[in-house]
Design a protein around this motif. Sequence first.
Motif, PDB file in Angstrom:
ATOM      1  N   ARG A  23       0.845  -1.197   0.000  1.00 39.28           N
ATOM      2  CA  ARG A  23       0.000   0.000   0.000  1.00 39.28           C
ATOM      3  C   ARG A  23       0.879   1.245   0.000  1.00 39.28           C
ATOM      4  NH1 ARG A  23      -4.373  -0.887   4.910  1.00 39.28           N
ATOM      5  NH2 ARG A  23      -5.482  -2.619   3.973  1.00 39.28           N
ATOM      6  N   PHE A  24       0.303   2.346  -0.499  1.00 41.30           N
ATOM      7  CA  PHE A  24       0.893   3.651  -0.251  1.00 41.30           C
ATOM      8  C   PHE A  24       0.390   4.071   1.118  1.00 41.30           C
ATOM      9  CE2 PHE A  24       0.627   3.723  -4.961  1.00 41.30           C
ATOM     10  CZ  PHE A  24       1.977   3.935  -5.229  1.00 41.30           C
ATOM     11  N   GLU A  25       1.280   4.477   1.998  1.00 38.13           N
ATOM     12  CA  GLU A  25       0.846   4.859   3.334  1.00 38.13           C
ATOM     13  C   GLU A  25       1.867   5.750   4.008  1.00 38.13           C
ATOM     14  OE1 GLU A  25       0.198   1.002   4.978  1.00 38.13           O
ATOM     15  OE2 GLU A  25       2.289   0.704   5.453  1.00 38.13           O
ATOM     16  N   TRP A  26       1.411   6.402   5.044  1.00 37.66           N
ATOM     17  CA  TRP A  26       2.251   7.255   5.858  1.00 37.66           C
ATOM     18  C   TRP A  26       2.943   6.358   6.862  1.00 37.66           C
ATOM     19  CZ3 TRP A  26       0.562  11.091  10.125  1.00 37.66           C
ATOM     20  CH2 TRP A  26       1.511  12.110  10.238  1.00 37.66           C
ATOM     21  N   SER A  27       4.074   6.782   7.381  1.00 41.48           N
ATOM     22  CA  SER A  27       4.832   5.938   8.299  1.00 41.48           C
ATOM     23  C   SER A  27       4.173   5.798   9.669  1.00 41.48           C
ATOM     24  CB  SER A  27       6.256   6.473   8.459  1.00 41.48           C
ATOM     25  OG  SER A  27       6.210   7.801   8.908  1.00 41.48           O
ATOM     26  N   LEU A  28       3.281   6.722  10.028  1.00 45.33           N
ATOM     27  CA  LEU A  28       2.612   6.601  11.321  1.00 45.33           C
ATOM     28  C   LEU A  28       1.351   5.763  11.176  1.00 45.33           C
ATOM     29  CD1 LEU A  28       2.955  10.242  12.660  1.00 45.33           C
ATOM     30  CD2 LEU A  28       4.421   8.269  13.090  1.00 45.33           C
ATOM     31  N   ALA A  29       1.071   4.976  12.182  1.00 40.26           N
ATOM     32  CA  ALA A  29      -0.059   4.047  12.117  1.00 40.26           C
ATOM     33  C   ALA A  29      -1.391   4.755  11.951  1.00 40.26           C
ATOM     34  CB  ALA A  29      -0.080   3.172  13.365  1.00 40.26           C
ATOM     35  N   THR A  30      -1.480   6.026  12.312  1.00 37.06           N
ATOM     36  CA  THR A  30      -2.750   6.740  12.214  1.00 37.06           C
ATOM     37  C   THR A  30      -2.990   7.347  10.848  1.00 37.06           C
ATOM     38  OG1 THR A  30      -1.663   8.714  13.049  1.00 37.06           O
ATOM     39  CG2 THR A  30      -2.808   7.327  14.666  1.00 37.06           C
ATOM     40  N   GLY A  31      -2.071   7.158   9.932  1.00 37.97           N
ATOM     41  CA  GLY A  31      -2.192   7.760   8.607  1.00 37.97           C
ATOM     42  C   GLY A  31      -3.125   6.993   7.683  1.00 37.97           C
ATOM     43  N   ALA A  32      -3.402   7.621   6.565  1.00 34.97           N
ATOM     44  CA  ALA A  32      -4.259   7.002   5.567  1.00 34.97           C
ATOM     45  C   ALA A  32      -3.460   6.004   4.733  1.00 34.97           C
ATOM     46  CB  ALA A  32      -4.847   8.072   4.656  1.00 34.97           C
ATOM     47  N   SER A  33      -4.165   5.104   4.052  1.00 37.59           N
ATOM     48  CA  SER A  33      -3.496   4.190   3.137  1.00 37.59           C
ATOM     49  C   SER A  33      -4.315   4.070   1.856  1.00 37.59           C
ATOM     50  CB  SER A  33      -3.266   2.827   3.783  1.00 37.59           C
ATOM     51  OG  SER A  33      -4.479   2.223   4.130  1.00 37.59           O
ATOM     52  N   PHE A  34      -3.593   3.755   0.779  1.00 36.98           N
ATOM     53  CA  PHE A  34      -4.161   3.733  -0.570  1.00 36.98           C
ATOM     54  C   PHE A  34      -3.595   2.519  -1.307  1.00 36.98           C
ATOM     55  CE2 PHE A  34      -3.416   7.945   1.094  1.00 36.98           C
ATOM     56  CZ  PHE A  34      -4.636   8.596   0.930  1.00 36.98           C
ATOM     57  N   ASN A  35      -4.373   1.995  -2.250  1.00 35.25           N
ATOM     58  CA  ASN A  35      -3.884   0.834  -2.987  1.00 35.25           C
ATOM     59  C   ASN A  35      -2.946   1.239  -4.128  1.00 35.25           C
ATOM     60  OD1 ASN A  35      -5.433   1.593  -5.181  1.00 35.25           O
ATOM     61  ND2 ASN A  35      -7.032   0.073  -4.815  1.00 35.25           N
ATOM     62  N   LEU A  36      -2.536   0.260  -4.907  1.00 35.72           N
ATOM     63  CA  LEU A  36      -1.549   0.476  -5.968  1.00 35.72           C
ATOM     64  C   LEU A  36      -2.015   1.487  -7.014  1.00 35.72           C
ATOM     65  CD1 LEU A  36       1.201  -0.430  -7.102  1.00 35.72           C
ATOM     66  CD2 LEU A  36      -0.011  -2.252  -8.313  1.00 35.72           C
ATOM     67  N   THR A  37      -3.332   1.610  -7.212  1.00 37.52           N
ATOM     68  CA  THR A  37      -3.839   2.572  -8.188  1.00 37.52           C
ATOM     69  C   THR A  37      -4.270   3.879  -7.521  1.00 37.52           C
ATOM     70  OG1 THR A  37      -6.075   1.671  -8.110  1.00 37.52           O
ATOM     71  CG2 THR A  37      -4.555   0.759  -9.773  1.00 37.52           C
ATOM     72  N   ALA A  38      -3.868   4.052  -6.246  1.00 34.87           N
ATOM     73  CA  ALA A  38      -4.080   5.303  -5.495  1.00 34.87           C
ATOM     74  C   ALA A  38      -5.484   5.451  -4.937  1.00 34.87           C
ATOM     75  CB  ALA A  38      -3.699   6.533  -6.324  1.00 34.87           C
ATOM     76  N   GLN A  39      -6.245   4.352  -4.926  1.00 34.47           N
ATOM     77  CA  GLN A  39      -7.600   4.429  -4.364  1.00 34.47           C
ATOM     78  C   GLN A  39      -7.541   4.328  -2.838  1.00 34.47           C
ATOM     79  OE1 GLN A  39     -10.100   5.154  -6.613  1.00 34.47           O
ATOM     80  NE2 GLN A  39      -8.232   5.276  -7.844  1.00 34.47           N
ATOM     81  N   TYR A  40      -8.381   5.126  -2.183  1.00 32.72           N
ATOM     82  CA  TYR A  40      -8.455   5.161  -0.720  1.00 32.72           C
ATOM     83  C   TYR A  40      -8.773   3.775  -0.143  1.00 32.72           C
ATOM     84  CZ  TYR A  40     -10.475   6.147   3.866  1.00 32.72           C
ATOM     85  OH  TYR A  40     -10.778   6.133   5.196  1.00 32.72           O
ATOM     86  N   ILE A  41      -8.087   3.397   0.922  1.00 31.71           N
ATOM     87  CA  ILE A  41      -8.402   2.157   1.639  1.00 31.71           C
ATOM     88  C   ILE A  41      -8.943   2.482   3.027  1.00 31.71           C
ATOM     89  CG2 ILE A  41      -7.469   0.037   2.647  1.00 31.71           C
ATOM     90  CD1 ILE A  41      -5.380   0.019   0.388  1.00 31.71           C
ATOM     91  N   GLU A  42      -8.179   3.269   3.796  1.00 35.78           N
ATOM     92  CA  GLU A  42      -8.616   3.591   5.161  1.00 35.78           C
ATOM     93  C   GLU A  42      -7.830   4.772   5.692  1.00 35.78           C
ATOM     94  OE1 GLU A  42      -7.830   0.156   7.520  1.00 35.78           O
ATOM     95  OE2 GLU A  42      -5.670   0.291   7.287  1.00 35.78           O
ATOM     96  N   GLY A  43      -8.312   5.329   6.822  1.00 34.55           N
ATOM     97  CA  GLY A  43      -7.624   6.432   7.470  1.00 34.55           C
ATOM     98  C   GLY A  43      -8.344   7.759   7.272  1.00 34.55           C
ATOM     99  N   PRO A  44      -7.733   8.853   7.758  1.00 30.82           N
ATOM    100  CA  PRO A  44      -8.414  10.144   7.785  1.00 30.82           C
ATOM    101  C   PRO A  44      -8.494  10.897   6.454  1.00 30.82           C
ATOM    102  CG  PRO A  44      -6.210  10.363   8.676  1.00 30.82           C
ATOM    103  CD  PRO A  44      -6.426   8.897   8.407  1.00 30.82           C
ATOM    104  N   ALA A  45      -7.880  10.433   5.414  1.00 34.91           N
ATOM    105  CA  ALA A  45      -7.922  11.149   4.126  1.00 34.91           C
ATOM    106  C   ALA A  45      -9.357  11.175   3.583  1.00 34.91           C
ATOM    107  CB  ALA A  45      -6.997  10.488   3.113  1.00 34.91           C
ATOM    108  N   PRO A  46      -9.822  12.314   3.083  1.00 36.36           N
ATOM    109  CA  PRO A  46     -11.195  12.414   2.592  1.00 36.36           C
ATOM    110  C   PRO A  46     -11.406  11.830   1.200  1.00 36.36           C
ATOM    111  CG  PRO A  46     -10.080  14.516   2.336  1.00 36.36           C
ATOM    112  CD  PRO A  46      -9.115  13.597   3.058  1.00 36.36           C
ATOM    113  N   ARG A  47     -10.323  11.551   0.496  1.00 40.54           N
ATOM    114  CA  ARG A  47     -10.472  11.054  -0.869  1.00 40.54           C
ATOM    115  C   ARG A  47      -9.224  10.294  -1.290  1.00 40.54           C
ATOM    116  NH1 ARG A  47      -7.783  15.031  -3.889  1.00 40.54           N
ATOM    117  NH2 ARG A  47      -7.619  17.002  -2.773  1.00 40.54           N
TER     118      ARG A  47
END
Length: 97
Positions: A23-47
């Motif tokens: 996944r694309f993700e931030w190094s902190l556990a509270t960050g958002a994560s996104f799949n290989l095509t940049a689609q939202y998976i989870e976390g605080p990101a709105p899109r």
Amino acid sequence: MYAIYKVCTHLGCLYGWSSLTKRFEWSLATGASFNLTAQYIEGPAPRSLDHFVIQVQDASGKVIAQTDANGGPVQVTDPNATLAIDTGKRIEGKRHS
Ligand code: FES
């Protein structure tokens, strides 16, 4: 092929690719994560993540393929093709509910 903006859609962190979680993700556990095509998976990101427009040009400079209006993938089949990524044309990722 995608050209993905490397800034998170939440508060602007610079995320990275995790080969562990795939996944694309931030190094902190509270960050958002996104799949290989940049689609939202989870976390605080709105899109989902934003994309840039890619133009594929042949040897003469003619545009033979381009990212669609939704930032969808572009196919590169010509091994001699040149890619032009227009960072002035950012396509916003889709909002999730
Ligand atoms: S800035 Fe990326 S999750 Fe908050």
